[in-house]
Design a protein around this motif. Structure first.
Motif, PDB file in Angstrom:
ATOM      1  N   ILE A  63       7.610  -3.961  -1.758  1.00 58.81           N
ATOM      2  CA  ILE A  63       6.332  -3.264  -1.607  1.00 58.81           C
ATOM      3  C   ILE A  63       5.208  -4.046  -2.285  1.00 58.81           C
ATOM      4  N   TYR A  64       5.511  -4.665  -3.412  1.00 60.67           N
ATOM      5  CA  TYR A  64       4.514  -5.477  -4.131  1.00 60.67           C
ATOM      6  C   TYR A  64       4.054  -6.645  -3.255  1.00 60.67           C
ATOM      7  N   ILE A  65       5.016  -7.332  -2.634  1.00 54.11           N
ATOM      8  CA  ILE A  65       4.691  -8.466  -1.753  1.00 54.11           C
ATOM      9  C   ILE A  65       3.917  -7.994  -0.528  1.00 54.11           C
ATOM     10  N   ALA A  66       4.323  -6.837   0.028  1.00 53.17           N
ATOM     11  CA  ALA A  66       3.645  -6.281   1.204  1.00 53.17           C
ATOM     12  C   ALA A  66       2.191  -5.953   0.871  1.00 53.17           C
ATOM     13  N   ASN A  67       1.944  -5.421  -0.322  1.00 48.87           N
ATOM     14  CA  ASN A  67       0.571  -5.106  -0.731  1.00 48.87           C
ATOM     15  C   ASN A  67      -0.284  -6.361  -0.863  1.00 48.87           C
ATOM     16  N   ILE A  68       0.320  -7.427  -1.366  1.00 52.39           N
ATOM     17  CA  ILE A  68      -0.399  -8.696  -1.508  1.00 52.39           C
ATOM     18  C   ILE A  68      -0.796  -9.233  -0.132  1.00 52.39           C
ATOM     19  N   ILE A  69       0.154  -9.178   0.804  1.00 54.17           N
ATOM     20  CA  ILE A  69      -0.120  -9.639   2.175  1.00 54.17           C
ATOM     21  C   ILE A  69      -1.233  -8.802   2.809  1.00 54.17           C
ATOM     22  N   ALA A  70      -1.227  -7.488   2.499  1.00 52.63           N
ATOM     23  CA  ALA A  70      -2.241  -6.588   3.051  1.00 52.63           C
ATOM     24  C   ALA A  70      -3.553  -6.636   2.260  1.00 52.63           C
ATOM     25  N   LYS A  71      -3.585  -7.535   1.244  1.00 52.27           N
ATOM     26  CA  LYS A  71      -4.761  -7.715   0.393  1.00 52.27           C
ATOM     27  C   LYS A  71      -5.132  -6.445  -0.375  1.00 52.27           C
ATOM     28  N   ASP A  72      -4.101  -5.707  -0.772  1.00 51.41           N
ATOM     29  CA  ASP A  72      -4.277  -4.510  -1.591  1.00 51.41           C
ATOM     30  C   ASP A  72      -3.913  -4.892  -3.027  1.00 51.41           C
ATOM     31  N   LYS A  73      -4.910  -4.995  -3.885  1.00 51.54           N
ATOM     32  CA  LYS A  73      -4.685  -5.465  -5.249  1.00 51.54           C
ATOM     33  C   LYS A  73      -4.431  -4.331  -6.256  1.00 51.54           C
ATOM     34  N   GLY A  74      -4.307  -3.121  -5.768  1.00 49.74           N
ATOM     35  CA  GLY A  74      -4.074  -1.981  -6.645  1.00 49.74           C
ATOM     36  C   GLY A  74      -2.648  -1.962  -7.179  1.00 49.74           C
ATOM     37  N   PRO A  75      -2.348  -1.104  -8.158  1.00 44.91           N
ATOM     38  CA  PRO A  75      -1.004  -1.013  -8.742  1.00 44.91           C
ATOM     39  C   PRO A  75       0.029  -0.516  -7.736  1.00 44.91           C
ATOM     40  N   VAL A  76       1.277  -0.913  -7.932  1.00 46.75           N
ATOM     41  CA  VAL A  76       2.358  -0.494  -7.029  1.00 46.75           C
ATOM     42  C   VAL A  76       2.695   0.979  -7.252  1.00 46.75           C
ATOM     43  N   PHE A  77       2.725   1.385  -8.509  1.00 50.29           N
ATOM     44  CA  PHE A  77       3.102   2.756  -8.844  1.00 50.29           C
ATOM     45  C   PHE A  77       1.892   3.651  -9.062  1.00 50.29           C
ATOM     46  N   TYR A  78       2.131   4.942  -8.899  1.00 49.59           N
ATOM     47  CA  TYR A  78       1.096   5.951  -9.094  1.00 49.59           C
ATOM     48  C   TYR A  78       1.729   7.136  -9.816  1.00 49.59           C
ATOM     49  N   ARG A  96       2.331   4.054  -4.933  1.00 52.46           N
ATOM     50  CA  ARG A  96       0.963   4.342  -4.504  1.00 52.46           C
ATOM     51  C   ARG A  96       0.834   4.122  -3.004  1.00 52.46           C
ATOM     52  N   SER A  97       0.373   5.154  -2.317  1.00 47.27           N
ATOM     53  CA  SER A  97       0.194   5.060  -0.872  1.00 47.27           C
ATOM     54  C   SER A  97      -1.265   5.241  -0.470  1.00 47.27           C
ATOM     55  N   MET A  98      -2.119   5.476  -1.462  1.00 48.02           N
ATOM     56  CA  MET A  98      -3.538   5.675  -1.195  1.00 48.02           C
ATOM     57  C   MET A  98      -4.374   4.627  -1.929  1.00 48.02           C
ATOM     58  N   ILE A  99      -5.624   4.551  -1.541  1.00 45.93           N
ATOM     59  CA  ILE A  99      -6.534   3.616  -2.185  1.00 45.93           C
ATOM     60  C   ILE A  99      -6.782   4.072  -3.628  1.00 45.93           C
ATOM     61  N   VAL A 100      -7.181   3.153  -4.483  1.00 43.52           N
ATOM     62  CA  VAL A 100      -7.455   3.463  -5.888  1.00 43.52           C
ATOM     63  C   VAL A 100      -8.636   4.438  -5.980  1.00 43.52           C
ATOM     64  N   GLY A 101      -8.497   5.466  -6.828  1.00 47.15           N
ATOM     65  CA  GLY A 101      -9.556   6.467  -6.982  1.00 47.15           C
ATOM     66  C   GLY A 101      -9.530   7.511  -5.883  1.00 47.15           C
ATOM     67  N   ALA A 102      -8.356   7.739  -5.301  1.00 44.98           N
ATOM     68  CA  ALA A 102      -8.221   8.642  -4.156  1.00 44.98           C
ATOM     69  C   ALA A 102      -8.627  10.083  -4.458  1.00 44.98           C
ATOM     70  N   ASP A 103      -8.351  10.577  -5.656  1.00 46.93           N
ATOM     71  CA  ASP A 103      -8.651  11.971  -5.995  1.00 46.93           C
ATOM     72  C   ASP A 103     -10.153  12.253  -5.947  1.00 46.93           C
ATOM     73  N   LYS A 104     -10.943  11.340  -6.477  1.00 45.69           N
ATOM     74  CA  LYS A 104     -12.398  11.519  -6.471  1.00 45.69           C
ATOM     75  C   LYS A 104     -12.951  11.400  -5.050  1.00 45.69           C
ATOM     76  N   ILE A 105     -12.354  10.498  -4.283  1.00 42.85           N
ATOM     77  CA  ILE A 105     -12.794  10.304  -2.900  1.00 42.85           C
ATOM     78  C   ILE A 105     -12.495  11.549  -2.072  1.00 42.85           C
ATOM     79  N   LEU A 106     -11.372  12.220  -2.367  1.00 47.42           N
ATOM     80  CA  LEU A 106     -10.995  13.440  -1.647  1.00 47.42           C
ATOM     81  C   LEU A 106     -12.046  14.530  -1.851  1.00 47.42           C
ATOM     82  N   GLU A 107     -12.505  14.702  -3.078  1.00 48.50           N
ATOM     83  CA  GLU A 107     -13.510  15.724  -3.373  1.00 48.50           C
ATOM     84  C   GLU A 107     -14.770  15.507  -2.535  1.00 48.50           C
ATOM     85  N   ARG A 108     -15.217  14.275  -2.483  1.00 42.39           N
ATOM     86  CA  ARG A 108     -16.426  13.959  -1.723  1.00 42.39           C
ATOM     87  C   ARG A 108     -16.189  14.130  -0.218  1.00 42.39           C
ATOM     88  N   TYR A 109     -14.998  13.716   0.246  1.00 45.29           N
ATOM     89  CA  TYR A 109     -14.664  13.793   1.676  1.00 45.29           C
ATOM     90  C   TYR A 109     -14.624  15.251   2.144  1.00 45.29           C
TER      91      TYR A 109
END
Length: 239
Positions: A63-78, A96-109
């Protein structure tokens, strides 16, 4: 003390034992059975937890390698706070399956989208959640995002089978069900998970978890574990 006094006390004790009703005996047997099942359940949890944690090692690397390939620099675990047995708050782990700061983004969304707000109120989740990453979408569909919870199982915060751990902010929404649900240790899988969790309302989920607590047994747990394995293999719902 006189000999007669000792004899009187002794006979009183014997009579008390002799007067044990069949109902008392049944209760004692039921309690003993529950204690034995509790011990066996913990042994199964530890064994399952060990297998799961060992599986985490290669899975985390992939999953760590897959995130790097997908250019997702966030942490692996949540990690996230959840309500455990007896209302104790614990830290639950996931990939982690969501973007970093997902909880705050949910409130606004939800503030900006009325339909999404209604959907979240009814299901406590969104079918088309804009916060989910590309890799996150895959690990969710395959239930891989739940694997770090085997760490919680080993720690004793969770069990393999039980009610799904609720968020602290959901306590008020749980209403009358809260007291009953927290009597059981939360689990990785349960009735809600095998029922196709994305299609189950929050109210129905509460009823399922209440039903589990009222009828829990080792036999029920084994059936749910087998059903979970079958569902994950068929990619029906998620754990």
């Amino acid at each position: 003390m006189s000999i007669s006094g000792v004899n009187k006390y002794s006979f009183a004790e014997v009579n008390t034992v002799d007067k044990l009703s069949p109902a008392d005996t049944t209760i004692n047997k039921r309690t003993l059975k529950q204690q034995i099942e509790k011990i066996i359940k913990r042994i199964i949890d530890v064994c399952g937890g060990l297998v799961g944690v060992i599986t985490l090692i290669p899975l985390t690397i992939i999953i760590y390698i897959a995130n790097i390939i997908a250019k997702d620099k966030g942490p692996v675990f949540y990690s996230q706070q959840r309500i455990g047995k007896d209302g104790k708050i614990f830290k639950m782990y996931k990939y982690r399956s969501m973007i970093v700061g997902a909880d705050k983004i949910l409130e606004r969304y939800l503030e900006e989208n009325e339909n999404a707000k209604k959907e979240y109120k009814e299901y406590k989740k969104l079918k088309n959640d804009p916060r989910v990453t590309k890799i996150g979408n895959f690990i969710r569909k395959t239930s891989l995002d739940e694997f770090p919870q085997f760490i919680n199982v080993l720690k004793g915060d969770m069990s393999l089978v039980g009610p799904r751990p609720y968020l602290p902010r959901e306590k008020e929404d749980m209403g009358k069900y809260y007291t009953y649900i927290i009597e059981s240790k939360p689990g990785i899988t349960g009735f809600w998970q095998i029922a196709g969790r994305s299609d189950v309302t929050f109210e129905d989920r509460l009823k399922m978890d209440y039903n589990y607590n009222q009828n829990k047994s080792l036999k029920t747990d084994m059936k749910l574990l087998i059903k979970t394995v079958i569902n994950v293999a068929k990619k029906e719902g998620a754990i």
